[in-house]
Design a protein around this motif. Structure first.
Motif, PDB file in Angstrom:
ATOM      1  N   ASP A  41       0.824  -1.214   0.000  1.00  0.00           N
ATOM      2  CA  ASP A  41       0.000   0.000   0.000  1.00  0.00           C
ATOM      3  C   ASP A  41       0.858   1.266   0.000  1.00  0.00           C
ATOM      4  O   ASP A  41       1.539   1.573   0.972  1.00  0.00           O
ATOM      5  CB  ASP A  41      -0.918  -0.010   1.223  1.00  0.00           C
ATOM      6  CG  ASP A  41      -1.874   1.172   1.241  1.00  0.00           C
ATOM      7  OD1 ASP A  41      -1.996   1.859   0.204  1.00  0.00           O
ATOM      8  OD2 ASP A  41      -2.502   1.407   2.290  1.00  0.00           O
ATOM      9  N   SER A  43      -0.181   4.422  -0.117  1.00  0.00           N
ATOM     10  CA  SER A  43      -0.749   5.574   0.579  1.00  0.00           C
ATOM     11  C   SER A  43      -0.186   5.733   1.990  1.00  0.00           C
ATOM     12  O   SER A  43      -0.156   6.838   2.518  1.00  0.00           O
ATOM     13  CB  SER A  43      -2.278   5.484   0.627  1.00  0.00           C
ATOM     14  OG  SER A  43      -2.667   4.365   1.404  1.00  0.00           O
ATOM     15  N   GLU A  44       0.232   4.639   2.598  1.00  0.00           N
ATOM     16  CA  GLU A  44       0.779   4.715   3.959  1.00  0.00           C
ATOM     17  C   GLU A  44       2.226   4.225   4.009  1.00  0.00           C
ATOM     18  O   GLU A  44       2.708   3.845   5.070  1.00  0.00           O
ATOM     19  CB  GLU A  44      -0.087   3.897   4.911  1.00  0.00           C
ATOM     20  CG  GLU A  44      -1.481   4.469   5.049  1.00  0.00           C
ATOM     21  CD  GLU A  44      -2.333   3.689   6.036  1.00  0.00           C
ATOM     22  OE1 GLU A  44      -1.768   2.943   6.851  1.00  0.00           O
ATOM     23  OE2 GLU A  44      -3.547   3.842   5.975  1.00  0.00           O
ATOM     24  N   ASN A  45       2.902   4.268   2.891  1.00  0.00           N
ATOM     25  CA  ASN A  45       4.261   3.754   2.811  1.00  0.00           C
ATOM     26  C   ASN A  45       5.258   4.918   2.937  1.00  0.00           C
ATOM     27  O   ASN A  45       5.521   5.643   1.977  1.00  0.00           O
ATOM     28  CB  ASN A  45       4.445   3.020   1.472  1.00  0.00           C
ATOM     29  CG  ASN A  45       5.750   2.295   1.369  1.00  0.00           C
ATOM     30  OD1 ASN A  45       6.737   2.699   1.952  1.00  0.00           O
ATOM     31  ND2 ASN A  45       5.753   1.216   0.606  1.00  0.00           N
ATOM     32  N   ALA A  46       5.817   5.099   4.129  1.00  0.00           N
ATOM     33  CA  ALA A  46       6.730   6.219   4.398  1.00  0.00           C
ATOM     34  C   ALA A  46       7.994   6.120   3.547  1.00  0.00           C
ATOM     35  O   ALA A  46       8.515   7.139   3.082  1.00  0.00           O
ATOM     36  CB  ALA A  46       7.090   6.259   5.874  1.00  0.00           C
ATOM     37  N   TYR A  48       8.320   4.904   0.550  1.00  0.00           N
ATOM     38  CA  TYR A  48       7.976   5.318  -0.808  1.00  0.00           C
ATOM     39  C   TYR A  48       7.908   6.840  -0.905  1.00  0.00           C
ATOM     40  O   TYR A  48       8.489   7.444  -1.804  1.00  0.00           O
ATOM     41  CB  TYR A  48       6.645   4.687  -1.223  1.00  0.00           C
ATOM     42  CG  TYR A  48       6.148   5.155  -2.569  1.00  0.00           C
ATOM     43  CD1 TYR A  48       6.698   4.645  -3.744  1.00  0.00           C
ATOM     44  CD2 TYR A  48       5.148   6.121  -2.671  1.00  0.00           C
ATOM     45  CE1 TYR A  48       6.264   5.075  -4.987  1.00  0.00           C
ATOM     46  CE2 TYR A  48       4.709   6.554  -3.913  1.00  0.00           C
ATOM     47  CZ  TYR A  48       5.265   6.030  -5.060  1.00  0.00           C
ATOM     48  OH  TYR A  48       4.834   6.452  -6.289  1.00  0.00           O
ATOM     49  N   HIS A  49       7.205   7.464   0.049  1.00  0.00           N
ATOM     50  CA  HIS A  49       7.054   8.924   0.008  1.00  0.00           C
ATOM     51  C   HIS A  49       8.396   9.633   0.202  1.00  0.00           C
ATOM     52  O   HIS A  49       8.668  10.643  -0.459  1.00  0.00           O
ATOM     53  CB  HIS A  49       6.029   9.382   1.056  1.00  0.00           C
ATOM     54  CG  HIS A  49       4.637   8.931   0.736  1.00  0.00           C
ATOM     55  ND1 HIS A  49       3.910   9.435  -0.314  1.00  0.00           N
ATOM     56  CD2 HIS A  49       3.862   7.986   1.312  1.00  0.00           C
ATOM     57  CE1 HIS A  49       2.737   8.841  -0.379  1.00  0.00           C
ATOM     58  NE2 HIS A  49       2.674   7.940   0.607  1.00  0.00           N
TER      59      HIS A  49
END
Length: 158
Positions: A41, A43-46, A48-49
């Motif tokens: 996921d 959207s909640e993958n620190a 990745y961000h």
């Protein structure tokens, strides 16, 4: 399109940084994004961000360096001579209050480093020095107050 003055050494340093970003930093961050994607996921993958933010910074710096190198005007300091302060000059200054001597080379904005004695052409001290000659005195307003310097020596070497 405004030209950006720089010394040959400054151009070489910027060119090396651009090469490093393109050949090492960019592929590394692409790999980090790929690895983070595999964790699920987004959207909640620190991870990745953080990797995407790092990629944005790297791509921005690559674009900035490419632009500056494309607009650069390399000044051959060794072809300049005389006692008048111009871009590329190395100046020995004596503080008129303390007699402490300091040596600076006037260089482009992107190659300046006070710790290494490279003073940006846009710095107030450099602007005060341009056009002056060996033996002249100048006064500069600094954050610590007004300072007076004497130009002891003007040298043109790379």
């Amino acid at each position: 399109m405004e030209r950006i003055p720089m010394t040959a050494a400054g151009f070489t340093r910027l060119e090396a940084e651009l090469k490093e970003l393109k050949s090492h930093a960019r592929p590394s961050v692409i790999q980090a994004i790929s690895t983070a994607r595999e964790h699920g996921d987004l959207s909640e993958n620190a991870e990745y961000h953080a990797a995407k933010e790092q990629q944005s910074l790297i791509e921005g710096r690559i674009a900035e360096l490419a632009d500056k190198l494309g607009r650069s005007e390399i000044i051959d300091v060794t072809s300049i001579s005389g006692n008048q302060v111009k871009f590329g000059a190395t100046i020995l200054l004596a503080d008129e209050d303390t007699d402490e001597e300091t040596r600076y080379q006037i260089v482009g904005e992107d190659e300046s480093s006070i710790e290494q004695g490279r003073l940006s052409i846009t710095a107030p001290l450099a602007r005060a020095l341009i056009g002056k000659e060996q033996g002249d005195s100048i006064e500069v307003t600094t954050p610590g107050g007004s300072k007076a310097y004497e130009i002891v020596e003007v040298i043109y070497t790379d």
